[in-house]
Each structure stands twice: as structure tokens, then as C-alpha cells.
Design an enzyme around this catalytic site. Sequence first.
Site, short mmCIF file in Angstrom:
data_model
loop_
_atom_site.label_atom_id
_atom_site.label_comp_id
_atom_site.label_asym_id
_atom_site.label_seq_id
_atom_site.Cartn_x
_atom_site.Cartn_y
_atom_site.Cartn_z
N PRO A 95 -7.82 -37.71 -22.51
CA PRO A 95 -6.51 -37.66 -23.17
C PRO A 95 -5.87 -39.03 -23.32
CG PRO A 95 -6.64 -36.11 -21.32
CD PRO A 95 -7.82 -37.01 -21.22
N CYS A 96 -5.01 -39.15 -24.32
CA CYS A 96 -4.21 -40.36 -24.50
C CYS A 96 -2.99 -40.23 -23.58
CB CYS A 96 -3.77 -40.50 -25.95
SG CYS A 96 -2.80 -41.99 -26.28
N GLN A 97 -2.92 -41.09 -22.57
CA GLN A 97 -1.84 -41.01 -21.59
C GLN A 97 -1.19 -42.38 -21.42
OE1 GLN A 97 -4.82 -39.12 -18.85
NE2 GLN A 97 -3.10 -37.82 -18.29
N ASN A 138 -11.24 -40.59 -28.21
CA ASN A 138 -9.82 -40.37 -27.95
C ASN A 138 -9.10 -40.21 -29.28
OD1 ASN A 138 -7.08 -40.59 -26.80
ND2 ASN A 138 -8.09 -41.47 -25.02
N VAL A 139 -7.84 -39.84 -29.23
CA VAL A 139 -7.04 -39.75 -30.45
C VAL A 139 -6.76 -41.16 -30.96
CG1 VAL A 139 -6.01 -37.53 -29.87
CG2 VAL A 139 -4.90 -39.62 -29.11
#
Length: 462
Positions: A95-97, A138-139
Site C-alpha cells: 500500500p501507499c502509506q 504500487n499506486v
Amino acid sequence: MEKTVCELFAGVGGFRCGLNSIRSVEDAKAPEKWNTVWFSQWEPLDKTTQWAWSCYTNRFGTRLDSKGEDKTNMDIAEVPKNDLPDFNLLVGGFPCQDYSVANSLATSKGIEGKKGVLFWSILETIQVKKPAFVLLENVDRLIKSPAKQRGRDFGIILACLRDEGYSVEWRVINAADYGYQQRRRRIFIFAYRNDTSYEQRMTEQSRYSIEADILANKDSMKTILETTGFFAKSFPVHEVESKKIKTETLPKELVELSDNFVFAFENTGIMKDGVVYTAKTMPKYDGNVITLGQIMVDGNVPESFFIPQERLYYTYPDVTHSDESSEGRLSDEAHKTWQYIKGAKKLLRKAANGHEYIYSEGPIPMVDAYDKPARTMLTSEGSFSRTTHIVQDKKTGKIRFLTPVEMEHIQGFPSDWTKECLVDGNIVEVPLTKRRFMMGNALVVNLIRKMEEQLSEIFEME
């Protein structure tokens, strides 16, 4: 070099399907070209049944660690990385965090990142196992995050890989730009250890020199970005002008980078020895395109997928705009129609401070077109939202939701890949909502299948 793989955040096995060119459920039973020695899949939202893990193990079985224990369905942050089998390729979609770091409270010599950030588990795995190659997904907003400090998060990821002795290539790829069936834009990150034969070949082919100044190395990086690099060979781009390649040197200290770094990363780039070279590239493709119409089913579809007429329209079918800011609010029934939710609208809203303003959004096609690749599929697929796909059934002409098989096809998975899973030794049917969620979370398998050609060549030469 042995084709051994560790797949983190495995979902239902998108990387594994792509690497082994699995095109049917039966293919999953055949010997694999790439040996997945360990994987990890844990979904914190699944409180009772771990649906994705259960689907993955139904197709592939599980994998034990070096102590003979099955930790594939544990929170990866809790898994001792020393217990993992050795492998040469680490893959995963994470995830993009928020990747910010700070000085450790326990010691001034260390740093610590925010808890719950899954990239730290990837980094820990890299630090312990030192795989020769890493391929991550990833996004695409990763390269511009966070909004208040553009580029910081991606800079941290690159600096962490630099500190572990890796060079990195990246590319934002829209699958539809290369003929595939979904307009899905994602960033792929390919990292390779600096002592590999591949790194040596890349340096020799590009005539890159660590002694040369940054500007002098631009032409070297141009060669990698548009011709010889990992992504350039798999996904060609038009020529890049050297003068349009931007450069930046990453700060040596992660905390300094976290606090102050800002940089406009482009969709294509490479990081070597802590120096970033990045440019905006345009895809170069003139082949066939797989459309939504080509992957839709032709036969009978269960009645439960069709949308009642009263839920489709609240007025004439050609109406695509509503203005509730001046013409008054539409009825509750109108608000429940797909015509309304996907149409353009103007709404009168009030901010927290009491200020009134007009919110507006444009229209999107209510029924998705047959002659284009599908729009991006999200985990909310099937819900009453603008992003849900609704299509015209090929056989009846009536309007309906996508079937699970069509969702699998949009992501490049085999038909019925997520139909069943293994729970407590029993084969059970996967709920429709979970199949939708798992496909919304997945990657386009076709892209990994294409990258595998280049990966095989690299491994054969190591």
C-alpha cells in the site's frame, strides 16, 4: 541463478500467475518455472476467514519456513525474517502509506518509521535475505506523496534501497497503453543488487561512471531509460531528450530526507549511487488492444447481476446532468439511480464554518463501452458508486454488473480463479463481495507475464 521467489502481500497470486504464465486453473497444478519458496498474505479486515490466503493456498498450497512452520498467514511485521528460505527475487504489491521517519527515541544512532507501514517489512526482508532482485508494485501517486511534501515518500524508499546496496529503476505503466484490457496506472519498481552481473552489464552498456559528474552521466541514463533498461525492453517508450532528464542527489541521512526533501519525480527513472535521473516518457505501442467487449462473457448470466429499470434512470435516458444548486433537490428515488450517480451534478453544500458553496462534478458514461479497455477496477466494485462498472449484456442487451469471471479477465487472471477457496480443509465458495474486493486489490497479470521475459533473460545470465 535459481529462479526462486518470495511473494509478499500475495493477494490471490498475481505475481505468481504472471511469472509462471498461468492462464487456466489447471495450469496452477503444473510444475512452475519460478519456484515460489515462500509467500505472505494476511488481511486484517478479514476477521473470520482469510479469503485471499485461502484462495491462494487452494491453488498453490502453502509454504513452510526454515523451521518447518507455516507463517504465511501471519502479519508480515511479526514474521521473523531470518526464518524465511533463501530466494533470489522478492516481489510484492504494497500500500501507499506515510513513509516518514524520525530519530529513534531509544537511541540517537537509529531511526524509526511509522508503525503499520508495510514497506518497512519489505525493507526488513531485503536487509536480512539480501535478494539479488526486487520487483514491487504500487499506486502511481506514490511518486507524488505526500501532498504537502511532494516526492518525500518515494525518496525515502529509494534511499533505503541505496543504503542496502541496490540500484533502482521505476516506471509508471498504464496497462492499456500496451494493448491490455484495463486502464490501470501503477508504478513498478525494479531494484537490483550492485554486485550482480546485471548491474555490471547495465553500467558497461550505458557507459555510466561514478567518477563522472551528474550532468555527464545524463546520456548514460538516457540509454537505460529508453533502450537497455528493464522497463524499456518490456515496455518501449519514445525517445527521451537528455536535457529533459531531471537529476537530484538524495540526502545521505534518512531523517534529513524525511524532514526536508521535495522533488518532482517523473513517471520513469533510475537511481544509482544515490543520484536520481528521471524523465517523463511516452509509451510506444501500435499493436492490438484488448477491449472490454472482447473479455465479456457471451452466455447466460444469473438474473441477480441485472439492474432493475427503476434503478437505472429517474428521467429520460439521454439526461446526463442535474443541477440541485438552483433547481432544488431531486427525490430520494432519483438519488438511488445509476443515471444520477454517474451523471454530472451541482450540489449546494455548507462548510464547517457555515460558508455555502456549490460542489460540482462531471459526467462519466453510465454504461461502459465495449470498444475500449475497461476502466480501473477498485475494491469497491459492485457498490453503488461512480467507479462501479455496469455493462450491456451481450446476449440479452440488458444492463448489469460485471460477473466475477469478467472481473478476473480484466485483471488477467484465469476464469474462476477466485471461485473457490480452501477453509479448514474444505473447499468452499467465495462470496461475491470478496471476489470483487480481491480483484480490485490485484494487479494486471499480463504486465508481470511480459516482465517475466526480461527477468528470465537476466537470471540466465547471472
